[in-house]
Design a protein around this motif. Structure first.
Motif, PDB file in Angstrom:
ATOM      1  N   TYR A  66      -8.757  -5.789   8.065  1.00 37.18           N
ATOM      2  CA  TYR A  66      -8.842  -6.395   6.725  1.00 37.18           C
ATOM      3  C   TYR A  66     -10.076  -5.964   5.953  1.00 37.18           C
ATOM      4  O   TYR A  66     -10.088  -5.986   4.724  1.00 37.18           O
ATOM      5  CB  TYR A  66      -8.723  -7.926   6.803  1.00 37.18           C
ATOM      6  N   HIS A  92       3.198  -7.325   0.070  1.00 39.70           N
ATOM      7  CA  HIS A  92       2.675  -6.032   0.526  1.00 39.70           C
ATOM      8  C   HIS A  92       3.610  -4.885   0.160  1.00 39.70           C
ATOM      9  O   HIS A  92       3.901  -4.002   0.982  1.00 39.70           O
ATOM     10  CB  HIS A  92       2.411  -6.050   2.031  1.00 39.70           C
ATOM     11  N   THR A 111      -4.157  -1.267   2.938  1.00 44.47           N
ATOM     12  CA  THR A 111      -2.760  -1.325   2.465  1.00 44.47           C
ATOM     13  C   THR A 111      -1.990  -0.043   2.808  1.00 44.47           C
ATOM     14  O   THR A 111      -0.776  -0.004   2.666  1.00 44.47           O
ATOM     15  CB  THR A 111      -2.658  -1.578   0.944  1.00 44.47           C
ATOM     16  N   HIS A 112      -2.706   0.974   3.251  1.00 39.68           N
ATOM     17  CA  HIS A 112      -2.035   2.198   3.720  1.00 39.68           C
ATOM     18  C   HIS A 112      -1.876   2.200   5.239  1.00 39.68           C
ATOM     19  O   HIS A 112      -1.538   3.219   5.821  1.00 39.68           O
ATOM     20  CB  HIS A 112      -2.828   3.436   3.290  1.00 39.68           C
ATOM     21  N   THR A 118       3.078  -2.398  -1.790  1.00 43.60           N
ATOM     22  CA  THR A 118       2.397  -1.100  -1.724  1.00 43.60           C
ATOM     23  C   THR A 118       2.556  -0.488  -0.339  1.00 43.60           C
ATOM     24  O   THR A 118       2.833   0.709  -0.191  1.00 43.60           O
ATOM     25  CB  THR A 118       0.893  -1.265  -2.049  1.00 43.60           C
ATOM     26  N   THR A 119       2.371  -1.310   0.672  1.00 44.92           N
ATOM     27  CA  THR A 119       2.487  -0.810   2.040  1.00 44.92           C
ATOM     28  C   THR A 119       3.917  -0.373   2.333  1.00 44.92           C
ATOM     29  O   THR A 119       4.153   0.644   2.985  1.00 44.92           O
ATOM     30  CB  THR A 119       2.028  -1.902   3.027  1.00 44.92           C
TER      31      THR A 119
END
Lengths: 341, 341, 341, 341
Positions: free
Chosen positions: C125, B225, C131-132, B227-228
């Motif tokens: 999900y 993850h 992902t943000h 990106t996060t």
């Protein structure tokens, strides 16, 4: 294939590119101390009518929120925000990473009220156990909101008043500030924004720039050693000129407001067109983000031709789509869109 | 007035600007998922001979160090680095801000050794109280170093070996990577870098780009993850294309190495010229940063005409000046400099 | 003047004090490696029927929550909890200080449901932008809750099942665990707790100890280098024996459950007495915390004689008072209380 | 088997235990607001001759350092400390966890000098790039040091003066304060400590208490909302009485200094005995920690009978052992030790 998925689909307004090309070989000092950035700040101060405003340039919205909020809050404080606010939802915990809690208020169409803020603070101080709780230390709101909605001048005045009464700063996230200010329904000017809050940022990324946001401390109140705090956060650009030049162009000859106005014109055309075709508004937004209820079937049919953001599920057979226009949206794109839906 | 103060004085290489202009109206998806970034990553993978490398684009060096190091270290770990390393000195505590200690090693001309790393780790585990100490969890080094010096291939091989033996990752800060790789004294290739470390970054800001660094996870080892984690650090650019396009151009037609070579040619001309004029080298640097001992008087005399970085005090009447060349330095500038000193 | 303000008004159960006095001069190794702590852990493992449980002793509830949660969560994760949970309200932002967001669920009488947890995770999900966002990485619940209420065995089974399905750990805050387990309405045993969660703590501070909580990792799942993590959090007691000896005594001869039972007996006597005198229950709590609606006037009249906790405002003329009993509450105190109200 | 491994081997001084037993059933308010803590603070203020001192009780040394330092430093600041200081070495990165860098000074026998502090600060501010560096914001030193050595009054006066000149606070870690103050070589009083620094702590854990340290803000300078900061750090004890009662007893009838003196008497007896038997001092320490060079063989022979701390390797066949005495060390133990070595 055209896209209305968001308002950061293209590069930059051509005038900005031109200015970058023209100034390219001029040697400039680093880290925001360059003349372009100084001049851009001066231009912005003029537009704000705020000769004492302290202005800094950062790279993006989440970075700006993180740097500003963590630089202002004291260690025992949190920030009051809408539960739908960008910092509450879509910044991956960037504020909490800096050790601070977000104190959420239930939003209505993205907005919070002076009354709710006041109630939260009053309740906090009345609570006999409040020394075991996070102190409310700041108010965050987005203008326009994440739902494309606007605060009226009166609403902002009242929120500002509550903040002053409780002596906590008001911070306005202006990622799409221009799109809010220029639309017909708005009775707020950028001078009002500067007058009513303690710090805000003027979004560049979504309004014509390749990247960059201008942070404005309106009351001669930049945090001490702010350069060091920016650096510590990994947010100090070596070639600060990159953002400085862009804002210099945006705030020369009214460009920022002109291209904002263009996006709103395009958005209104979209809105009118969708309504005429029988689509329902999910939220009645006056700004560059428009939210429509669309059948899943229709979305699928359109997928090869046009892209929207899937905002949320509406019911079993429908969803809410967001259509975003920007400085870069053309009349042709809008017409094509309307012919497709 | 000309400046050799640093290697980020101008905008970007003209080919990069051209590419930005040409692609400006192409709609691209956000946050690094755009095609330009994908293609740039592909180009870099080819150059590295590393088909599994995972590549991300960030904005600047401190940001990259902060995001990468904090994403890899476990909570109980720190990072081994030269006490003169950029993270140890000039990042305003960016690593500590993420909760991690830097475990400093005494550097010689900016460099650390495999032996010193090994000794630190061995000593740590032998210490009966080591559970009360910060675990060594990573090695950080800069290629070239902050003093413009280089590790030999053998030195890097040995450091890499020590890291493997102790099962901790090796991270190379390549803010000026190109300038190190292309100089005559270097026996290291970019493929060696990729082979010997677990993660490194290819500096763009100082080598022709407006901004941006390319992070390379060489062993299919991008943090989960990621990106996060980037987003949480305020480091995820909405228009990821901005950096993607620049690296696409840099890694097309060998541009990155060509412009690096140009800077080194200019630096060697400067070095030769200064030596001929009787200046002493403070450090014998083979890269684009040259360090000379100069009288304070001379520095003052030159001030209106040419700018250097004041590196440190040498003695009561002399100082060390740094002359930096870059992709943007011209022959004319170097000749003017040499005529002045 | 007697007080029912909370359940930490007195020192420690006399048997614990005696054991501290008896063992005082025995030399013991530090930081929890002492034999008392080892024996206490062994006793607890026996009671839990959990021979592989890993047990650590910490000083207080907030510290325990902070250390456990920050040691388990990954950097991109947050913890799901009731919006009325202790970590959400009365820990001054201790979880956020470690860089993690609390993902709040609306509680009913202090409780959250398997359905709500499942919905939060499923929604997360499904969200294209997740992902943000902060990843749900753990579930936190209190048994009994901050409102003195209990989860049924079935409710816990279902919550546990949801956690397993989504592969995130379940953590139970047992600050008042004994008071929950021994009351008549409870169909949950301490073995059920150990079986259903991944980590929980057995509260000592509120159940007979001077200080201290026992953290139980039920599945051989203590975080790697947990000693270092505890130390780093300032939570490693030099004289670990202090907590070890107390838990050794608490888990010898069933003391923990006996004194818990005593507190519940006292609480039921209080409840019955108040109801007979016409007071309304604010919440029907089966545990040692009882919540009654009382007129402000009555509260003021009683103030010189007896102390409660002012829980919250009920209406303009009434408030909710909390009456807490504990291992230390005597029959005489309860009778005096009932004669006063 | 006897142990001289450290100074926290036993429980508490018997007078403290007695006081805990005597006060056990007295109901007291929580979180440090109890009367015992108030009275203990009053006693300490008297001893310090510092009527305005603000005093708080925490649980242990690392916790105290972490809470105090992170509460005082501003976000852009670090703390100057000896590279052998406890915070630099044996706190597992507790200071960095709070986001702050330790700015290390090379220590000589555990000590730093006014000159070195002054030089670091002067150099920092002269550096043109200092806004990219961590600001020196505080000085930390231990009295006595981790090597059992002492600062003279003159040394402390000069360090204090440097701190005042540069307007940064001086913080003294007094984990073993009593052992330093009462030894013959010391020309420093506790009133000097209070006068010369801005904040210090009086160690309890190592000087007769079960646990606990008393933090003294000497200049009416407790950080705003310090209770909340303590709570946020997981360091607020529900039964604050536990530490309050212990310090009340320690600072009644001179107990703290009497038992400190006893430990020093025992240490001097040990020192004299070892020297007579031909052992070399590794450091000539006047306090309760004595460091001797001993052959590995001898250490192994003694292992079944007596325990020391293995401080460090001396040479291939020798090591440095630390013998620590404490309030709890008996004459008999010392005689037995001397007969064994």
């Amino acid at each position: 294939m055209i896209s209305f998925e968001n308002d950061y689909l293209e590069g930059a307004h051509e005038k900005i590119l031109t200015r970058l090309v023209e100034t390219n070989r001029i040697q400039a000092s680093g880290y925001g101390s360059d003349e372009f950035s100084q001049k851009a700040a001066e231009k912005i101060r003029e537009v704000l009518g705020c000769p004492k405003a302290m202005i800094r340039f950062l790279m993006g919205g989440t970075q700006t929120n993180q740097v500003v909020i963590s630089s202002i809050l004291k260690r025992f404080e949190g920030v009051i925000a809408a539960d739908t606010g960008h910092i509450s939802t879509h910044e991956a915990g960037a504020i909490e990473l800096t050790g601070h809690k977000i104190l959420p208020l239930s939003a209505i169409a993205g907005k919070i009220t002076a009354e709710a803020i006041d109630h939260l603070i009053e309740t906090f101080y009345k609570d006999a156990t409040h020394t075991h709780m996070v102190f409310p230390g700041m108010v965050y709101l987005s203008y326009p909101t994440e739902y494309g909605t606007l605060y009226s001048l009166e609403e902002l005045e009242r929120i500002s008043q509550v903040c002053r009464t409780h002596e906590i700063p008001l911070y306005i996230d202006g990622a799409r500030l221009g799109y809010g200010l220029v639309c017909e329904e708005s009775d707020v000017t950028i001078k009002d924004i500067a007058r009513l809050c303690d710090v805000f940022y003027i979004g560049g990324t979504k309004i014509g720039a390749l990247c960059g946001e201008a942070v404005v401390f309106t009351k001669n109140n930049e945090p001490v050693h702010f350069t060091t705090l920016i650096k510590q956060n990994g947010a100090l650009l070596a070639k600060g000129r990159l953002v400085g030049i862009q804002f210099l162009e945006l705030f020369s000859n009214n460009l920022y407001f002109e291209i904002s106005k263009h996006a709103i014109d395009m958005a209104m055309k979209v809105k009118k067109g969708f309504i005429e075709k029988g689509y329902h508004l999910f939220i009645d937004s006056p700004t560059n983000q428009q939210f429509f209820v669309m059948s899943n079937e229709k979305v699928n049919t359109l997928k090869p031709f046009v892209q929207f953001a899937n905002w949320e599920t509406y019911d079993e057979t429908h969803q809410v789509v967001r259509v975003a226009t920007s400085w870069g949206t053309t009349e042709e794109q809008v017409e094509l869109l309307l012919s497709l839906v």
